[in-house]
Design a protein around this motif. Sequence first.
Motif, mmCIF file in Angstrom:
data_model
loop_
_atom_site.group_PDB
_atom_site.id
_atom_site.type_symbol
_atom_site.label_atom_id
_atom_site.label_comp_id
_atom_site.label_asym_id
_atom_site.label_seq_id
_atom_site.Cartn_x
_atom_site.Cartn_y
_atom_site.Cartn_z
ATOM 1 N N GLY A 130 41.063 48.935 -0.045
ATOM 2 C CA GLY A 130 40.895 49.392 -1.060
ATOM 3 C C GLY A 130 40.625 50.627 -1.608
ATOM 4 N N GLN A 131 40.681 51.205 -0.382
ATOM 5 C CA GLN A 131 40.137 52.833 -0.757
ATOM 6 C C GLN A 131 41.315 53.737 -0.645
ATOM 7 N N THR A 132 41.265 55.127 -1.384
ATOM 8 C CA THR A 132 42.586 55.976 -1.094
ATOM 9 C C THR A 132 42.167 57.158 -0.793
ATOM 10 N N PHE A 133 42.871 57.877 0.293
ATOM 11 C CA PHE A 133 42.670 59.426 0.551
ATOM 12 C C PHE A 133 43.080 59.834 -0.768
ATOM 13 N N VAL A 134 41.976 60.805 -0.959
ATOM 14 C CA VAL A 134 42.231 62.131 -2.153
ATOM 15 C C VAL A 134 42.464 63.439 -1.596
ATOM 16 N N TYR A 135 43.926 63.723 -0.874
ATOM 17 C CA TYR A 135 44.306 65.017 -0.793
ATOM 18 C C TYR A 135 44.431 66.502 -1.270
ATOM 19 N N THR A 136 43.978 67.017 -2.169
ATOM 20 C CA THR A 136 44.494 68.245 -3.020
ATOM 21 C C THR A 136 43.855 69.339 -2.665
ATOM 22 N N SER A 151 40.903 70.176 -1.480
ATOM 23 C CA SER A 151 39.567 69.402 -1.580
ATOM 24 C C SER A 151 39.384 67.823 -0.837
ATOM 25 N N VAL A 152 39.129 67.055 -0.137
ATOM 26 C CA VAL A 152 39.125 66.119 0.465
ATOM 27 C C VAL A 152 37.931 64.848 -0.347
ATOM 28 N N ARG A 153 39.011 64.089 -0.631
ATOM 29 C CA ARG A 153 38.024 62.887 -0.938
ATOM 30 C C ARG A 153 38.711 61.271 -0.882
ATOM 31 N N VAL A 154 37.786 60.570 -1.127
ATOM 32 C CA VAL A 154 38.341 58.633 -0.655
ATOM 33 C C VAL A 154 37.161 58.649 -2.295
ATOM 34 N N ALA A 155 38.404 57.258 -2.959
ATOM 35 C CA ALA A 155 37.900 57.151 -3.708
ATOM 36 C C ALA A 155 38.258 55.231 -3.886
ATOM 37 N N THR A 156 37.501 54.873 -4.277
ATOM 38 C CA THR A 156 37.437 53.378 -4.282
ATOM 39 C C THR A 156 38.746 52.956 -5.311
ATOM 40 N N GLY A 157 39.123 51.967 -4.719
ATOM 41 C CA GLY A 157 41.325 51.525 -6.045
ATOM 42 C C GLY A 157 41.953 52.903 -6.444
ATOM 43 N N ALA A 158 43.021 52.673 -6.710
ATOM 44 C CA ALA A 158 43.921 53.468 -7.193
ATOM 45 C C ALA A 158 43.065 54.717 -7.226
#
Length: 181
Positions: A130-136, A151-158
Amino acid sequence: MIEQETAPARVGPRRRRLGLAVLGTAVATVLVIGVPVLLGQGATPANAVIREPDGSLKIYVRDYQRPEVIESRLRDLDVRASVTFLPTGKQCKEPRGTYLPDNPALLTTEPPADGEEAYWRLHPEQIKPGQTFVYTLWYEERGDNRMASASVRVATGAVAPCEVVPGGPVTREGPEGGIGG
């Protein structure tokens, strides 16, 4: 080895330096490493994600125009991801999602072995269902010099698509002609 605020190194005509910076989400700490990359060598495709025996993923980025290659490969390896490449001085309009606190164990760097290309190491076990790896990733190339910061983040959901706006990291000339962040 990761060093904080490493000064850019001088680049010779046959080598280029790849400076990578990881921007933490909870703090504004910038980690910079310099890794020599020999021009024209290496068997790794331009953008690739390779699973290692320990389950970690090596992410190779050489083509800053095709983030969908990495995003698709991560999806094939069961990692929900949003991957965006931006020119320096641009950023995605935030918030794009609900981000979790910074996790320094998510994406790590280490010096590549002799003859190996520079890469990021993703630890997918740090990303829960249910989490998304966000790589910018921001990039700039000047001659044989290449600067990239991420920038490296993890988001819940979409995560919403990136709406590009002014901002983000800006590279500058180093004291010996290289580029730094």
